[in-house]
Write a protein that holds these residues in place. Structure first.
Motif, PDB file in Angstrom:
ATOM      1  N   GLY A  14       7.123   2.279 -11.458  1.00 50.11           N
ATOM      2  CA  GLY A  14       7.630   2.899 -10.241  1.00 50.11           C
ATOM      3  C   GLY A  14       6.762   4.051  -9.807  1.00 50.11           C
ATOM      4  N   SER A  15       6.517   4.158  -8.487  1.00 46.15           N
ATOM      5  CA  SER A  15       5.547   5.137  -7.990  1.00 46.15           C
ATOM      6  C   SER A  15       6.167   6.142  -7.034  1.00 46.15           C
ATOM      7  CB  SER A  15       4.387   4.423  -7.300  1.00 46.15           C
ATOM      8  OG  SER A  15       4.844   3.748  -6.128  1.00 46.15           O
ATOM      9  N   GLY A  16       7.458   6.443  -7.208  1.00 47.39           N
ATOM     10  CA  GLY A  16       8.063   7.535  -6.453  1.00 47.39           C
ATOM     11  C   GLY A  16       7.747   8.874  -7.101  1.00 47.39           C
ATOM     12  N   ALA A  17       8.465   9.910  -6.691  1.00 44.37           N
ATOM     13  CA  ALA A  17       8.190  11.253  -7.201  1.00 44.37           C
ATOM     14  C   ALA A  17       8.397  11.338  -8.703  1.00 44.37           C
ATOM     15  CB  ALA A  17       9.079  12.269  -6.492  1.00 44.37           C
ATOM     16  N   ALA A  18       9.427  10.688  -9.236  1.00 45.13           N
ATOM     17  CA  ALA A  18       9.673  10.732 -10.683  1.00 45.13           C
ATOM     18  C   ALA A  18       8.521  10.100 -11.447  1.00 45.13           C
ATOM     19  CB  ALA A  18      10.978  10.015 -11.011  1.00 45.13           C
ATOM     20  N   GLY A  19       8.113   8.904 -11.035  1.00 44.74           N
ATOM     21  CA  GLY A  19       7.068   8.196 -11.746  1.00 44.74           C
ATOM     22  C   GLY A  19       5.714   8.875 -11.651  1.00 44.74           C
ATOM     23  N   MET A  20       5.350   9.336 -10.448  1.00 46.63           N
ATOM     24  CA  MET A  20       4.031   9.950 -10.305  1.00 46.63           C
ATOM     25  C   MET A  20       3.968  11.314 -10.983  1.00 46.63           C
ATOM     26  SD  MET A  20       2.398   8.783  -6.641  1.00 46.63           S
ATOM     27  CE  MET A  20       3.702   9.296  -5.525  1.00 46.63           C
ATOM     28  N   THR A  21       5.066  12.076 -10.967  1.00 45.18           N
ATOM     29  CA  THR A  21       5.076  13.347 -11.694  1.00 45.18           C
ATOM     30  C   THR A  21       4.927  13.106 -13.183  1.00 45.18           C
ATOM     31  OG1 THR A  21       6.490  14.360 -10.002  1.00 45.18           O
ATOM     32  CG2 THR A  21       6.386  15.460 -12.137  1.00 45.18           C
ATOM     33  N   ALA A  22       5.613  12.100 -13.698  1.00 49.67           N
ATOM     34  CA  ALA A  22       5.502  11.766 -15.121  1.00 49.67           C
ATOM     35  C   ALA A  22       4.082  11.358 -15.473  1.00 49.67           C
ATOM     36  CB  ALA A  22       6.474  10.649 -15.467  1.00 49.67           C
ATOM     37  N   ALA A  23       3.475  10.509 -14.648  1.00 48.79           N
ATOM     38  CA  ALA A  23       2.126  10.036 -14.933  1.00 48.79           C
ATOM     39  C   ALA A  23       1.122  11.178 -14.908  1.00 48.79           C
ATOM     40  CB  ALA A  23       1.740   8.956 -13.928  1.00 48.79           C
ATOM     41  N   LEU A  24       1.268  12.078 -13.943  1.00 49.59           N
ATOM     42  CA  LEU A  24       0.381  13.232 -13.863  1.00 49.59           C
ATOM     43  C   LEU A  24       0.515  14.097 -15.115  1.00 49.59           C
ATOM     44  CD1 LEU A  24      -1.552  14.992 -12.100  1.00 49.59           C
ATOM     45  CD2 LEU A  24       0.506  16.146 -11.253  1.00 49.59           C
ATOM     46  N   THR A  25       1.756  14.362 -15.505  1.00 44.04           N
ATOM     47  CA  THR A  25       2.004  15.180 -16.698  1.00 44.04           C
ATOM     48  C   THR A  25       1.421  14.517 -17.942  1.00 44.04           C
ATOM     49  OG1 THR A  25       4.063  15.963 -15.687  1.00 44.04           O
ATOM     50  CG2 THR A  25       3.798  16.327 -18.050  1.00 44.04           C
ATOM     51  N   ALA A  26       1.640  13.230 -18.080  1.00 41.27           N
ATOM     52  CA  ALA A  26       1.147  12.504 -19.247  1.00 41.27           C
ATOM     53  C   ALA A  26      -0.373  12.552 -19.322  1.00 41.27           C
ATOM     54  CB  ALA A  26       1.631  11.057 -19.201  1.00 41.27           C
TER      55      ALA A  26
END
Length: 561
Positions: A14-26
């Motif tokens: 998923g590429s909404g705010a939750a998914g992209m924030t998680a990916a950036l953090t990771a």
């Protein structure tokens, strides 16, 4: 599985705010990360939203000189979420939300601004803030996306070419010609459009800016985003989730991953799930959620042993059911000179109440003998002469296709209007007479409209004695159909304070996380304020990545910006 199958530390679905924030953090913690998106666009419902972010005590609010103590925020969230949300979730959100936002500020082109006086939705509650806690993205130059711009999911109601509107602008634009601030805001927005065109520059705002800024951050950190890559299931080894099954270029691929974050949005586009879990009348045609939100992550998580909560609820809002898609109503309900009535022609709510509460009122009072769905927004010509209505300027006729669709009716008298929409003419006449008396005195003795600072935010400050009340008296009269629309569903997988998915017995499913509308969110059945969907979604995506990093051998300390 072959040696050529991809392997990651964290797979984000998923590429909404939750998914992209998680990916950036990771990625910033050294994790090999991928974002999987089943549609041709990234951004999900975030890109279609107002883009507000509700996080108490964050650095942007402090920059604007707003003080917000931890105790105030804790008391307010406890009041809003009630007993249905674990205290650990509330504490985790309040503690880690500001750090998440600082990471986004440091590692994306995004900046944010306070939305002045956009109230918490219950500003008079303990810890509530009439001045609000909501922030929104500042205008973002679309060039930060480069070639990826064509893959940004469009907003659900595109503005005219070149027009860029912020949440702060919207409040004043809705007042049409009735307030000097509305005229100056219109001039500012128009001037911005002219300058942008002269400079051959495209500006993004609201959810478009938020999604674009996060995607630019992923590009900078080297996180791949695989579009047109639907998840077909989770890879499990024993009781642990160890990857994802997807279709890549139409072919089955197995991705191995130490952790999987499900951030696929809600199930608002899945009619079978809506009929199973939610009250009737319900359907997929009243939502403005992303077209890809069919509950994939929720169903996959449940199949892996996760337990579901809050599946009967949504981020509701009264909406106009047009053939081109629903229109979610915000300011329209609060402006003076309009009321909502049921089939008996009677008011049944404070029309200016927070939108989740408004739809709860529609459902809670709807029975076979007492019809509140659909209900009708009744207004008069004075209202149309003064205010913008869902983007239609004052005095401009409403589109003919709205009348043809049976969503809007117009008549020279209230009795004629009642006959057209099938409500009690006697009931409507009595209701309007009673309401008009309230408007003259400035006090709504039935439902208290205009008493809360939230009501008044979208009211007309020049309308006296109450910014939300004016008589419905000048023909012709209008009726607009209202149904229980939504921004997305609210229920999903139960998670802990680290965003780990839980079984019914409270145990953790190793390797599986959920955030955003794929999870049962921290707000419970209520809604703290503007951006209280996106703020927690980003925070628990961030917490999922932090937890995944703590267990990954390749993890490193995050870089600083």
């Amino acid at each position: 599985m072959t040696a050529d199958d991809p392997e990651f530390d964290l797979a984000v679905v998923g590429s909404g705010a939750a998914g992209m924030t998680a990916a950036l953090t990771a990625a910033l913690h050294g994790l090999r990360t991928v974002v999987l998106e089943k549609t041709e666009y990234f951004g999900g419902s975030t890109a279609r939203s107002g883009g507000g972010v509700w996080i108490p005590g964050n650095s942007v609010l402090r920059r604007h000189g707003l003080t917000d103590t931890a105790e105030q925020a804790r008391n307010y969230l406890r009041h809003v979420a009630g007993q249905g949300t674990p205290a650990g979730l509330q504490a985790a959100f309040l503690e880690h939300g500001p750090a998440m936002l600082d990471l986004v500020l440091a590692h994306t082109p995004l900046d944010f601004a306070w939305v002045p006086n956009y109230c918490d939705y219950y500003p008079e509650a303990p810890g509530g803030r009439p001045g609000g806690r909501s922030i929104e993205p500042k205008l973002l130059d679309a060039r930060v996306l480069g070639a990826e711009l064509v893959h940004l999911r469009p907003p659900y109601l595109p503005a005219p070419a070149g027009i860029t509107v912020t949440q702060a602008n919207y409040r004043w634009l809705s007042l049409g010609t009735s307030h000097p601030r509305a005229l100056t805001t219109t001039a500012r927005v128009t001037g911005r459009m002219i300058v942008s065109k002269l400079r051959h520059r495209q500006l993004l705002s609201m959810g478009q800016a938020l999604a674009a800024g996060l995607r630019a951050g992923l590009a900078e950190t080297g996180v791949p985003v695989w579009l047109n890559t639907p998840m077909t299931g989770l890879r499990c080894t024993g009781d642990r989730v160890t990857g994802v099954h997807v279709l890549r270029d139409g072919k089955p691929v197995e991705l191995r991953a130490r952790g999987v974050l499900l951030a696929t949005g809600g199930f608002e586009r899945n009619n079978q799930l809506r009929q199973r879990y939610q009250r009737v009348p319900i359907g997929t045609e009243w939502t403005v959620g992303s077209p890809g939100n069919t509950g994939d992550g929720i169903e996959a998580g449940e199949a892996a042993g996760g337990v579901l909560e809050l599946m009967d609820d949504a981020w509701w809002g009264p909406s106009i059911p047009l053939t081109s898609g629903p229109v979610f109503c915000l300011a329209e309900r609060s402006l003076p000179g309009s009321i909502f009535v049921n089939a008996a022609g009677e008011r049944f709510m404070n029309e200016a109440a927070p939108y989740v509460d408004a739809v709860h009122a529609m459902y809670d009072r709807h029975t076979d003998d007492n019809q509140h769905i659909p209900c009708w927004m009744i207004s008069d010509q004075r209202y149309r002469n003064r205010y913008v209505f869902t983007g239609v300027p004052p005095r401009k006729p409403l589109p003919r296709r709205w009348y043809a669709a049976g969503a809007v009716f117009r008549a020279g008298s209230l009795a004629e209007l009642a006959g057209q929409i099938g409500v009690s003419a006697d009931g409507l006449a009595k209701t309007v007479d009673r309401f008009n008396e309230f408007a003259r005195t400035g006090r709504d003795a039935d439902f208290g409209r205009g008493e809360s600072a939230y009501d008044r935010y979208y009211g007309d400050p020049r309308n006296k004695p109450n910014p939300n009340l004016a008589p419905v008296a000048e023909p012709p009269f209008y009726a607009v159909k209202m149904v229980p629309g939504d921004l997305g569903t609210k229920g999903g997988l139960r998670t802990d304070e680290r965003a780990r998915v839980l079984r019914a017995d409270g145990s953790v499913i190793p390797g599986l996380y959920a955030a955003g509308n794929t999870s049962a969110l921290v707000m419970g059945r209520s809604y703290a304020g503007p951006g209280a969907t996106i703020g927690p979604a980003m925070t628990f995506g961030y917490l999922a990545a932090i937890d995944a990093a703590s267990a990954a051998p390749s993890a490193a300390e995050p870089t600083t910006g």
